[in-house]
Design an enzyme around this catalytic site. Structure first.
Site, mmCIF file in Angstrom:
data_model
loop_
_atom_site.group_PDB
_atom_site.id
_atom_site.type_symbol
_atom_site.label_atom_id
_atom_site.label_comp_id
_atom_site.label_asym_id
_atom_site.label_seq_id
_atom_site.Cartn_x
_atom_site.Cartn_y
_atom_site.Cartn_z
ATOM 1 N N LEU A 270 37.979 47.291 43.713
ATOM 2 C CA LEU A 270 39.094 47.493 44.862
ATOM 3 C C LEU A 270 40.364 48.113 44.141
ATOM 4 C CD1 LEU A 270 39.497 47.840 47.725
ATOM 5 C CD2 LEU A 270 40.140 45.281 47.583
ATOM 6 N N GLY B 186 39.629 45.967 38.759
ATOM 7 C CA GLY B 186 38.557 45.616 39.340
ATOM 8 C C GLY B 186 38.092 46.820 40.406
ATOM 9 N N ASP C 155 48.077 36.433 34.728
ATOM 10 C CA ASP C 155 46.705 35.877 34.734
ATOM 11 C C ASP C 155 46.625 34.548 35.708
ATOM 12 O OD1 ASP C 155 44.571 34.302 33.904
ATOM 13 O OD2 ASP C 155 44.988 34.231 31.724
ATOM 14 N N TYR D 242 31.116 30.225 45.325
ATOM 15 C CA TYR D 242 31.771 31.260 45.376
ATOM 16 C C TYR D 242 32.324 31.392 46.788
ATOM 17 C CZ TYR D 242 33.034 36.289 46.377
ATOM 18 O OH TYR D 242 33.584 37.333 46.697
ATOM 19 N N ASP E 281 32.268 37.979 53.095
ATOM 20 C CA ASP E 281 31.201 37.454 54.230
ATOM 21 C C ASP E 281 30.479 36.160 53.758
ATOM 22 O OD1 ASP E 281 30.169 39.052 51.952
ATOM 23 O OD2 ASP E 281 28.531 39.811 53.048
HETATM 24 N N1 LIG Z 1 32.023 42.689 45.035
HETATM 25 C C1 LIG Z 1 31.527 42.349 46.099
HETATM 26 O O1 LIG Z 1 30.343 42.604 46.598
HETATM 27 C C2 LIG Z 1 32.644 41.664 47.074
HETATM 28 C C3 LIG Z 1 31.989 41.535 48.512
HETATM 29 C C4 LIG Z 1 32.716 40.829 49.396
HETATM 30 C C5 LIG Z 1 34.024 40.537 49.067
HETATM 31 N N2 LIG Z 1 34.600 40.795 47.893
HETATM 32 C C6 LIG Z 1 35.985 40.527 47.656
HETATM 33 O O2 LIG Z 1 36.735 41.672 47.303
HETATM 34 C C7 LIG Z 1 37.718 41.567 46.462
HETATM 35 C C8 LIG Z 1 37.740 42.621 45.301
HETATM 36 O O3 LIG Z 1 36.372 42.513 44.841
HETATM 37 P P1 LIG Z 1 35.911 43.444 43.608
HETATM 38 O O4 LIG Z 1 34.466 43.758 43.647
HETATM 39 O O5 LIG Z 1 36.896 44.713 43.462
HETATM 40 O O6 LIG Z 1 35.975 42.370 42.312
HETATM 41 P P2 LIG Z 1 35.737 42.811 40.873
HETATM 42 O O7 LIG Z 1 35.557 44.198 40.623
HETATM 43 O O8 LIG Z 1 35.146 41.963 40.395
HETATM 44 O O9 LIG Z 1 37.581 42.704 40.495
HETATM 45 C C9 LIG Z 1 38.143 41.494 40.383
HETATM 46 C C10 LIG Z 1 39.192 41.476 39.560
HETATM 47 O O10 LIG Z 1 39.709 40.344 39.469
HETATM 48 C C11 LIG Z 1 40.368 40.288 38.110
HETATM 49 N N3 LIG Z 1 40.277 38.816 37.790
HETATM 50 C C12 LIG Z 1 39.521 37.850 37.436
HETATM 51 N N4 LIG Z 1 40.162 36.824 36.927
HETATM 52 C C13 LIG Z 1 41.264 36.993 36.876
HETATM 53 C C14 LIG Z 1 42.457 36.157 36.174
HETATM 54 N N5 LIG Z 1 42.043 34.906 35.894
HETATM 55 N N6 LIG Z 1 43.592 36.651 36.186
HETATM 56 C C15 LIG Z 1 43.804 37.978 36.757
HETATM 57 N N7 LIG Z 1 42.967 38.923 37.395
HETATM 58 C C16 LIG Z 1 41.632 38.329 37.182
HETATM 59 C C17 LIG Z 1 39.261 40.929 37.260
HETATM 60 O O11 LIG Z 1 39.948 41.068 35.894
HETATM 61 P P3 LIG Z 1 38.847 41.615 34.498
HETATM 62 O O12 LIG Z 1 38.646 43.191 34.935
HETATM 63 O O13 LIG Z 1 40.116 41.237 33.473
HETATM 64 O O14 LIG Z 1 37.878 40.749 34.619
HETATM 65 C C18 LIG Z 1 38.977 41.956 38.156
HETATM 66 O O15 LIG Z 1 39.727 43.147 37.672
HETATM 67 C C19 LIG Z 1 37.555 40.306 45.739
HETATM 68 O O16 LIG Z 1 38.336 39.444 46.538
HETATM 69 C C20 LIG Z 1 36.195 39.775 46.250
HETATM 70 O O17 LIG Z 1 36.127 38.413 46.453
HETATM 71 C C21 LIG Z 1 33.962 41.369 46.712
#
Ligand SMILES: NC(=O)c1ccc[n+]([C@@H]2O[C@H](COP(=O)([O-])OP(=O)(O)OC[C@H]3O[C@@H](n4cnc5c(N)ncnc54)[C@H](OP(=O)(O)O)[C@@H]3O)[C@@H](O)[C@H]2O)c1
Length: 299
Positions: free
Chosen positions: A12, A10, A44, A133, A110
């Site tokens: 981060l 992902g 997973d 979500y 947020d």
């Molecule tokens: N993106 C935003 O705008 C945002 C805003 C506020 C807070 N956040 C929080 O910040 C954190 C990081 O977000 P991000 O944008 O880096 O998220 P991201 O790019 O969507 O990455 C999330 C990761 O979680 C993995 N994942 C999903 N389902 C899974 C499972 N069943 N088992 C193991 N891994 C799994 C995904 O794997 P795959 O790559 O294999 O799918 C992906 O690599 C999260 O907690 C998110 O809620 C994000």
């Protein structure tokens, strides 16, 4: 220190990997910190038994949970799956962290807030998520705090973007090549967060005495870049940096067809994380410039 980072593919997770590989102060193999990165292939989060099996064979001092179900729109139809990853798996990770006497850093959002305040939200404000979500992420926060009242940190962040995966910046750049103009909402206000900046802060925190000392009460912190903007202003700035003349129309949320409700104003007050860990936070424009320079090099 054995440090696990989940969600390695992902935004981060990849930003932390990049930093660990390039920051000579960290030096993955030679310093006392040893990072292990796990994606869904190894760990997973959909399966309780898979999680137990993984941790039976692996022990850690720190777990940084960057994995999440982040598809805000799709979550409305996949509430059970989102709940499993954002809530139940977090609860299980907290319980395992307790057993292993590990610290847990968990990332939240947020979107636990309803956006109905004109002031930036502080950590003690009562959350009131308005979509699936946000509700699953709040359930994860609550379960973590219940299971792990000590030795964990929850960092709520917002509008995360990076040179990786899918995010607003990359989507806007892609759509601008496919369409003559774009409509972007101007009545949702927040602060973008460059995931490299958040990765940097997480690595600062794990080196900090206040994190290392055992027996600390679990805390929530707010973190984003500095600045208050709408998605419309965010899009305009992307084209300004690209030096492209491109039409971006300002529209209201009502004019944008979206299944989940989205909070109007999710600005978060970041005083607590700044004071406790003595960090400096970049302005959103300078971080956006940094990210876009990297994207340009990749072209
Ligand atoms: N993106 C935003 O705008 C945002 C805003 C506020 C807070 N956040 C929080 O910040 C954190 C990081 O977000 P991000 O944008 O880096 O998220 P991201 O790019 O969507 O990455 C999330 C990761 O979680 C993995 N994942 C999903 N389902 C899974 C499972 N069943 N088992 C193991 N891994 C799994 C995904 O794997 P795959 O790559 O294999 O799918 C992906 O690599 C999260 O907690 C998110 O809620 C994000």
């Amino acid at each position: 220190m054995r440090i696990l980072v989940t969600g390695k593919n992902g935004q981060l997770g990849r930003s932390i990997q990049k930093l660990v590989n390039t920051d000579t102060k960290i030096d993955n193999n030679q310093s006392s910190n040893y990072f292990i990165f796990a994606g869904r292939e190894e760990l997973d989060l959909r399966s309780e038994s898979n999680i137990n099996h993984y941790f039976n064979n692996n022990k850690f001092d720190i777990i940084i949970n960057c994995a999440a179900y982040t598809a805000v729109d799709k979550a409305e139809q996949e509430a059970e799956l989102a709940n499993q990853i954002n809530h139940l798996a977090v609860k299980q990770l907290a319980s395992i962290a307790n057993e292993q006497q590990a610290r847990l850093i968990h990332i939240s959002t947020d979107y636990v807030f309803d956006g109905e305040s004109d002031e930036p939200f502080i950590e003690t404000d009562i959350p009131n998520p308005i979509n699936v979500y946000g509700r699953t992420k709040l359930s994860g926060e609550k379960a973590l705090q219940e299971v792990m009242p000590m030795n964990a940190i929850i960092i709520r962040t917002s509008w995360l973007y990076s040179e990786y995966s899918n995010n607003f910046v990359k989507t806007i750049l892609r759509l601008s090549k496919e369409r003559d103009e774009l409509n972007v909402v101007s009545d949702q206000i927040g602060s973008p967060t460059y995931s490299a900046d958040l990765a940097d802060v997480i690595l600062e925190i794990i080196k900090h005495k206040k994190f290392k000392d055992a027996g600390q009460t679990t805390q929530i912190y707010h973190y984003s870049n500095v600045g208050e903007i709408s998605w419309y202003e965010f899009a305009k700035e992307i084209f300004k940096i690209e030096k492209i003349e491109y039409t971006v129309n300002s529209i209201t949320s009502q004019q944008y067809p979206s299944l989940p409700k989205r909070p109007r104003n999710t600005l978060m007050n970041k005083d607590k994380i700044v004071e406790v860990f003595n960090i400096k936070i970049s302005n959103w424009k300078s971080s956006l410039n940094t990210c876009m320079a990297i994207l340009k090099k990749q072209q």
